[in-house]
Enzyme design. Structure first.
Site, mmCIF file in Angstrom:
data_model
loop_
_atom_site.group_PDB
_atom_site.id
_atom_site.type_symbol
_atom_site.label_atom_id
_atom_site.label_comp_id
_atom_site.label_asym_id
_atom_site.label_seq_id
_atom_site.Cartn_x
_atom_site.Cartn_y
_atom_site.Cartn_z
ATOM 1 N N LYS A 203 0.837 -1.198 0.000
ATOM 2 C CA LYS A 203 0.000 0.000 0.000
ATOM 3 C C LYS A 203 0.876 1.254 0.000
ATOM 4 O O LYS A 203 0.702 2.157 -0.796
ATOM 5 C CB LYS A 203 -0.916 -0.018 1.233
ATOM 6 C CG LYS A 203 -1.816 1.180 1.319
ATOM 7 C CD LYS A 203 -2.708 1.147 2.551
ATOM 8 C CE LYS A 203 -3.506 2.448 2.606
ATOM 9 N NZ LYS A 203 -4.274 2.595 3.835
ATOM 10 N N GLU A 209 10.713 -4.403 4.274
ATOM 11 C CA GLU A 209 10.824 -5.814 3.866
ATOM 12 C C GLU A 209 10.496 -5.953 2.379
ATOM 13 O O GLU A 209 11.220 -6.612 1.614
ATOM 14 C CB GLU A 209 9.838 -6.689 4.659
ATOM 15 C CG GLU A 209 10.179 -6.868 6.124
ATOM 16 C CD GLU A 209 9.566 -5.807 7.017
ATOM 17 O OE1 GLU A 209 9.247 -4.696 6.524
ATOM 18 O OE2 GLU A 209 9.416 -6.075 8.227
ATOM 19 N N GLY A 260 -4.526 -1.780 5.059
ATOM 20 C CA GLY A 260 -3.726 -2.886 4.523
ATOM 21 C C GLY A 260 -4.366 -4.251 4.775
ATOM 22 O O GLY A 260 -4.460 -5.095 3.890
ATOM 23 N N ARG A 261 -4.835 -4.457 6.008
ATOM 24 C CA ARG A 261 -5.393 -5.780 6.351
ATOM 25 C C ARG A 261 -6.797 -5.979 5.798
ATOM 26 O O ARG A 261 -7.405 -7.031 6.011
ATOM 27 C CB ARG A 261 -5.338 -5.996 7.868
ATOM 28 C CG ARG A 261 -5.991 -4.893 8.687
ATOM 29 C CD ARG A 261 -5.561 -4.937 10.155
ATOM 30 N NE ARG A 261 -6.033 -3.786 10.924
ATOM 31 C CZ ARG A 261 -5.423 -2.619 10.984
ATOM 32 N NH1 ARG A 261 -4.307 -2.412 10.292
ATOM 33 N NH2 ARG A 261 -5.914 -1.641 11.719
ATOM 34 N N GLU A 346 -4.061 -6.497 14.980
ATOM 35 C CA GLU A 346 -3.613 -5.183 14.520
ATOM 36 C C GLU A 346 -4.772 -4.183 14.583
ATOM 37 O O GLU A 346 -4.573 -2.998 14.807
ATOM 38 C CB GLU A 346 -3.041 -5.265 13.093
ATOM 39 C CG GLU A 346 -2.129 -4.095 12.757
ATOM 40 C CD GLU A 346 -1.402 -4.251 11.418
ATOM 41 O OE1 GLU A 346 -2.049 -4.092 10.379
ATOM 42 O OE2 GLU A 346 -0.184 -4.510 11.413
ATOM 43 N N HIS A 377 -2.986 -33.272 18.034
ATOM 44 C CA HIS A 377 -1.839 -34.065 18.483
ATOM 45 C C HIS A 377 -0.689 -33.178 18.953
ATOM 46 O O HIS A 377 0.450 -33.633 19.045
ATOM 47 C CB HIS A 377 -1.385 -35.002 17.357
ATOM 48 C CG HIS A 377 -2.475 -35.970 17.000
ATOM 49 N ND1 HIS A 377 -2.657 -37.152 17.666
ATOM 50 C CD2 HIS A 377 -3.481 -35.879 16.098
ATOM 51 C CE1 HIS A 377 -3.712 -37.778 17.170
ATOM 52 N NE2 HIS A 377 -4.238 -37.027 16.219
ATOM 53 N N LYS A 490 9.904 -0.429 13.747
ATOM 54 C CA LYS A 490 10.452 -0.056 12.431
ATOM 55 C C LYS A 490 11.496 1.045 12.608
ATOM 56 O O LYS A 490 12.569 1.033 12.009
ATOM 57 C CB LYS A 490 9.347 0.497 11.519
ATOM 58 C CG LYS A 490 8.325 -0.501 11.064
ATOM 59 C CD LYS A 490 7.371 0.172 10.076
ATOM 60 C CE LYS A 490 6.146 -0.656 9.805
ATOM 61 N NZ LYS A 490 5.126 0.007 8.999
HETATM 62 O O1 F6P Z 1 3.618 -2.764 9.619
HETATM 63 C C1 F6P Z 1 2.255 -2.996 9.550
HETATM 64 C C2 F6P Z 1 1.729 -2.761 8.188
HETATM 65 O O2 F6P Z 1 1.665 -1.418 7.948
HETATM 66 C C3 F6P Z 1 0.375 -3.430 7.989
HETATM 67 O O3 F6P Z 1 -0.660 -2.685 8.480
HETATM 68 C C4 F6P Z 1 0.362 -3.626 6.519
HETATM 69 O O4 F6P Z 1 -0.576 -4.580 6.128
HETATM 70 C C5 F6P Z 1 1.783 -4.065 6.277
HETATM 71 O O5 F6P Z 1 2.566 -3.338 7.192
HETATM 72 C C6 F6P Z 1 2.287 -3.838 4.876
HETATM 73 O O6 F6P Z 1 2.193 -2.502 4.526
HETATM 74 P P1 F6P Z 1 2.322 -2.060 3.016
HETATM 75 O O7 F6P Z 1 1.208 -2.695 2.260
HETATM 76 O O8 F6P Z 1 2.231 -0.567 3.022
HETATM 77 O O9 F6P Z 1 3.648 -2.541 2.526
#
Ligand code: F6P
Length: 528
Positions: A203, A209, A260-261, A346, A377, A490
């Site tokens: 987003k 990452e 995002g979620r 979250e 199990h 972060k």
């Molecule tokens: O660090 C949390 C977060 O911002 C989530 O809310 C989101 O889904 C994820 O990181 C990834 O964010 P982006 O889609 O901006 O890379």
């Protein structure tokens, strides 16, 4: 329009529930069934594509009606209606919350104020679905790699695995999320640039990452002789400018009012669309839309997401349950616990209310789980006989997508039997209550049934969980749509990275410093 909200701990229904907690302290599910032969009928409900059995939950009609009263008094309905009007209910970020608009079909008219936005949504949908169809028809592309994390990974990954039966067989789908290079390195060793399409899903287009992995993929592509990068990298983002700066020209956007979620319905769902095709992706949206309608228009008595969210409040605030175990009895749903973790934890893992005050009550529990029967199990021992009461959520699919009915019967029998065992327990005549063979019983569970795992039923199931989370957050008076809690980690990672190799050392706590030294990231530029 004014949204009426009262904090849950300040309304009469909260006090009534506190009294009920005392009055019902000895509630025993076995007695509840013995004394009410209609308990199963009363506590089973249907929503679009989903059947829910609440009868083995630790509540009764009185508690249920006090919870419905709580929803009324705290203003849950008022907030729900405000969300569906597109008001700025994400108060900290001053945004509306409109993931529901992403699945509103074009035949359904929306308010005049949302008309233009709806049109943009439909246009974007058309364009990414047509792109998806082209990719499906392109035999040169054999591997699709979604690079994204959190909401840009969990939803698409869950859906592609769950809908395996619908997935185009000639292509493989891969999901890279972790910044741990073991993941991407291992995958790319098996792929060829000319046959690979990367979906860079973010987003913000700034998540470290995702950017690190996207850069890794780009280097691999170019180093491996890849040509026409614009045909092999697509950006799914609400920040198309940053995607362009990264060198990606093909982008599909979405809007800041999609959290995002909550974004798998947007272009973030491109991996799903390529996997299952336009027709099925539309069915996925349709299932979610039907659940939106159910949430929006069903009366409180028959409103399944409402009841689930209120049950969560009862469990957390009055019975003090610390977690919820998610047990999907379908291997296609193995990422459901992880998906649900982000959605609930979250969204509702907050301790400050909307006016900035510290809350005086518990909010989101821990969600965790594993598919059945594996969990049986591993950790079910603790669930049956441990000292904590942890409600278990069984999720089963009536009709399998394989041709082995006997195996499926065994799977379903396991789920039903486990729920039964949690409730009935077992005391052998010769057993004293404190022997290791004693099963105390009276442990609650929820049982959800899908007829089949289809794009439509999956869409409905996910929208159901979104609205359930909404209900609990609304009653708690917190903002379920921001996530500031992820920021500090972060920032401090960046801090450490910035220090590596820097000439002027910076003060850090001894443990952080000790770990930097132990891992030999860099021990010359930081000091105690
Ligand atoms: O660090 C949390 C977060 O911002 C989530 O809310 C989101 O889904 C994820 O990181 C990834 O964010 P982006 O889609 O901006 O890379």
């Amino acid at each position: 329009m004014q949204i009426s909200h009262n904090r849950c701990d300040r309304v009469q229904a909260w006090r009534d529930l506190q009294q009920l907690k005392i009055d019902k302290a000895s509630l025993d599910l076995r007695v509840a069934f013995d004394t009410n032969e209609r308990r199963f009928e009363h506590f089973t409900m249907a929503a679009p594509h989903v059947f829910v059995d609440f009868s083995k939950c630790m509540w009764d009609e009185e508690i249920e009606s006090a919870l419905l009263e709580l929803a009324q008094q705290t203003g849950v309905f008022s907030l729900r209606d405000a969300m569906f009007r597109g008001e700025l209910i994400n108060s900290t970020e001053r945004r509306s919350v409109m993931h529901w608009l992403l699945r509103t079909p074009k035949e359904v008219s929306v308010s005049k104020a949302l008309d233009t936005t709806h049109q943009e949504v439909l246009n974007t949908l058309e364009s990414f679905l047509s792109f998806a169809e082209n990719v499906r028809a392109n035999h040169k592309i054999t591997d699709i790699v979604n690079i994204g994390i959190g909401g840009s990974d969990l939803g698409p990954q869950l859906a592609v695995q769950a809908l395996d039966e619908y997935v185009i067989p000639s292509k493989k789908f891969h999901f890279i999320s972790n910044v741990d290079a073991h993941e991407i390195d291992r995958l790319l060793k098996t792929l060829r640039p000319e046959n690979t399409l990367f979906l860079v899903s973010s987003k913000s287009f700034s998540t470290v990452e995702t950017m690190t992995n996207a850069q890794f993929a780009k280097n691999w592509f170019l180093d491996g002789g890849g040509k026409e990068i614009e045909k092999h990298f697509v950006g799914l983002t609400s920040n198309t400018e940053l995607a362009k700066a990264f060198g990606i020209t093909a982008t599909f956007g979405f809007w800041d009012w999609v959290g995002g979620r909550y974004s798998m319905w947007s272009s973030i769902g491109l991996a799903i669309a390529i996997a299952i095709g336009e027709f099925n992706f539309r069915a996925f949206l349709q299932g979610a839309f039907e659940m939106d309608e159910h949430f929006k228009t069903s009366d409180a008595e028959h409103n399944v997401p409402l009841k689930l969210g209120l049950l969560d409040i009862w469990y957390r605030n009055f019975l003090s349950y610390t977690s919820r175990c998610i047990a999907p009895y379908h291997s296609g749903l193995k990422r459901l616990p992880a998906y649900w973790q982000q959605l609930e934890m979250e969204s509702n893992g907050k301790s400050v209310d909307k006016s900035g005050g510290q809350v005086s009550y518990l909010t989101a529990p821990v969600l965790w789980g594993e598919p059945g029967t594996n969990g049986q199990h591993a950790f079910f021992q603790m669930l049956h006989q441990g000292t904590d009461i942890i409600p278990v959520e069984f999720l089963v699919v009536k009709e399998p997508s394989h041709a082995y009915p006997e195996n499926h019967k065994l799977l379903l029998a396991n789920a039903i039997a486990q729920a039964q065992a949690f409730m009935v327990g077992e005391s052998r005549l010769s057993d004293a209550q404190d022997t290791p063979r004693h099963f105390p019983g009276n442990r609650p569970s929820l049982f959800t049934v899908l007829e089949r795992l289809t794009p439509q039923s999956l869409g409905a199931l996910i929208a159901l969980s979104e609205h359930r989370t909404f209900v609990a957050g609304a009653a708690w008076g917190i903002n379920s749509f921001d996530q500031y809690g992820v920021e500090l980690g972060k920032k401090l990672t960046q801090n450490i990275m910035d220090q590596l190799g820097a000439s002027s050392p910076v003060a850090m706590d001894p443990s952080t410093l000790g770990l930097i030294g132990k891992l030999e990231i860099n021990n010359s530029s930081v000091k105690n």
